[in-house]
Enzyme design. Structure first.
Site, PDB file in Angstrom:
ATOM      1  N   ARG A 225      46.791  39.263  27.434  1.00  0.00           N
ATOM      2  CA  ARG A 225      45.798  37.960  28.239  1.00  0.00           C
ATOM      3  C   ARG A 225      44.893  37.238  26.659  1.00  0.00           C
ATOM      4  O   ARG A 225      45.182  38.097  26.046  1.00  0.00           O
ATOM      5  CB  ARG A 225      44.640  38.424  29.234  1.00  0.00           C
ATOM      6  CG  ARG A 225      45.541  38.515  30.681  1.00  0.00           C
ATOM      7  CD  ARG A 225      45.690  37.096  31.317  1.00  0.00           C
ATOM      8  NE  ARG A 225      45.786  37.439  32.869  1.00  0.00           N
ATOM      9  CZ  ARG A 225      47.026  37.387  33.117  1.00  0.00           C
ATOM     10  NH1 ARG A 225      48.188  36.896  32.150  1.00  0.00           N
ATOM     11  NH2 ARG A 225      47.020  36.993  34.575  1.00  0.00           N
ATOM     12  N   GLU A 254      42.855  27.606  29.529  1.00  0.00           N
ATOM     13  CA  GLU A 254      43.425  26.775  29.711  1.00  0.00           C
ATOM     14  C   GLU A 254      43.997  25.702  30.603  1.00  0.00           C
ATOM     15  O   GLU A 254      42.369  25.750  31.633  1.00  0.00           O
ATOM     16  CB  GLU A 254      44.735  27.962  30.229  1.00  0.00           C
ATOM     17  CG  GLU A 254      45.129  28.487  29.154  1.00  0.00           C
ATOM     18  CD  GLU A 254      45.952  30.403  30.016  1.00  0.00           C
ATOM     19  OE1 GLU A 254      46.424  29.414  31.379  1.00  0.00           O
ATOM     20  OE2 GLU A 254      46.216  30.787  29.006  1.00  0.00           O
ATOM     21  N   HIS A 273      51.583  29.112  28.864  1.00  0.00           N
ATOM     22  CA  HIS A 273      52.229  30.033  29.907  1.00  0.00           C
ATOM     23  C   HIS A 273      53.068  30.186  31.069  1.00  0.00           C
ATOM     24  O   HIS A 273      52.504  30.066  31.733  1.00  0.00           O
ATOM     25  CB  HIS A 273      50.666  29.757  31.001  1.00  0.00           C
ATOM     26  CG  HIS A 273      50.012  31.125  31.306  1.00  0.00           C
ATOM     27  ND1 HIS A 273      48.490  32.027  31.508  1.00  0.00           N
ATOM     28  CD2 HIS A 273      50.408  32.211  32.210  1.00  0.00           C
ATOM     29  CE1 HIS A 273      48.390  32.675  32.189  1.00  0.00           C
ATOM     30  NE2 HIS A 273      49.634  33.406  32.957  1.00  0.00           N
TER      31      HIS A 273
END
Length: 310
Positions: A225, A254, A273
């Protein structure tokens, strides 16, 4: 648990709808995008299948929440969770995908891809001998399903793999599993650092200057993370050659803001991601298996310990 009405909320709700409706289940379903979901949809539902919760809605009526992702920090981190609500998560090929993602950047480093790309542009014939995987040491933070699969694949290729966990309990494919209190003394000898930790109160900003200072020109890969690392400390560690390069797939915000200095640093690789993507097919398989286990009162291997945060 009696589950009649199931609300599926996802950007890929159309694909999920097509796959789930093929199963001819007895349950009632509603399929929505995040933008379309309303409070009355949640009030109708016994169960919610989604990637995250909207903070301004009341979920008290829901009995079960199933995360379409492996991480559940969007549900639990710095939030109050009703312990009467069951929380499960998706388990599928994440470990395999993340292991291959990490391996690709390790091989890129050992095979001098960047150096040879520059030499080609210069039309400079300058041989350099690639390094071997079986001469490398890697430490993986997090020894759960993803960390274990990554350890199995990397150790199978000859790498010496260490792990870090809260308990330090030995696990297969790790040469040694260290605790968070004993890992620092091993860092100088590591060639690569991989973070697969979930985001909890204990792991927020875990990778900071005291840890990065212990490294000796090591590669750092973050597939856990984004909030687990201090970006400022990481950039300083790269400039001070404690970290040789960083591969970052996850970020506190993000998409990564365009003015973030990570974009422009020549030794930072940014990916959006994608190291462990839930495909509609895999998401449905895990959801259906969880639903079946729940309705038949069978054990739930993907049940989340809400107090621990994973």
């Amino acid at each position: 648990m009696n589950i009649n009405n199931i609300l599926v909320v996802s950007p890929m709700f159309i694909e999920l709808k097509a796959l789930i409706e093929k199963e001819k289940l007895h349950n009632n379903f509603r399929f929505k995008s995040e933008e379309e979901m309303l409070q009355n949809d949640i009030g109708w539902a016994d169960a919610l299948v989604t990637f995250n919760l909207k903070s301004d809605y009341d979920y008290s009526h829901v009995k079960w929440v199933h995360s379409l992702g492996a991480g559940v920090d969007r549900f639990l981190f710095q939030k109050d969770w009703n312990e009467e609500v069951l929380l499960t998560r998706t388990i599928c090929s994440f470990g395999q995908r993340i292991a291959e993602y990490c391996l690709s950047y390790i091989l890129k480093d050992l095979q001098f891809h960047e150096e040879f790309r520059v030499l080609k542009q210069q039309k400079n014939w300058l041989p350099k001998t690639p390094k071997l995987l079986n001469k490398q040491k890697v430490i993986i933070y997090g020894t759960g399903e993803i960390g274990q699969t990554t350890a199995r694949i990397l150790s199978g290729l000859g790498m010496e793999v260490y792990g870090v966990s809260l308990s330090g309990r030995a696990k297969e494919d790790f040469k040694e599993v260290l605790t968070v209190d004993s890992h620092l003394s091993h860092l100088k000898e590591m060639n690569y650092i991989i973070n697969t930790l979930p985001l909890t109160e204990q792991t927020a900003s875990f990778f900071n200057e005291p840890i990065f200072k212990q490294l000796s020109n090591a590669g750092f890969i973050n597939v856990g993370r984004g909030a687990s690392i201090s970006e400022e400390a990481l950039l300083k560690a790269i400039d001070d050659n404690h970290v040789s390069f960083a591969v970052l797939d996850v970020f506190p915000q993000e998409p990564l803001p365009k003015d973030n200095p990570l974009w422009n640093h020549p030794r930072v690789y940014v990916t959006p991601h994608i190291s462990a993507v839930t495909t509609p097919e895999e998401g449905v398989v895990c959801f259906l298996e969880t639903l079946k286990n729940l309705e038949e009162n069978k054990p739930l291997p993907n049940k989340v310990d809400c107090k621990r945060g994973y």
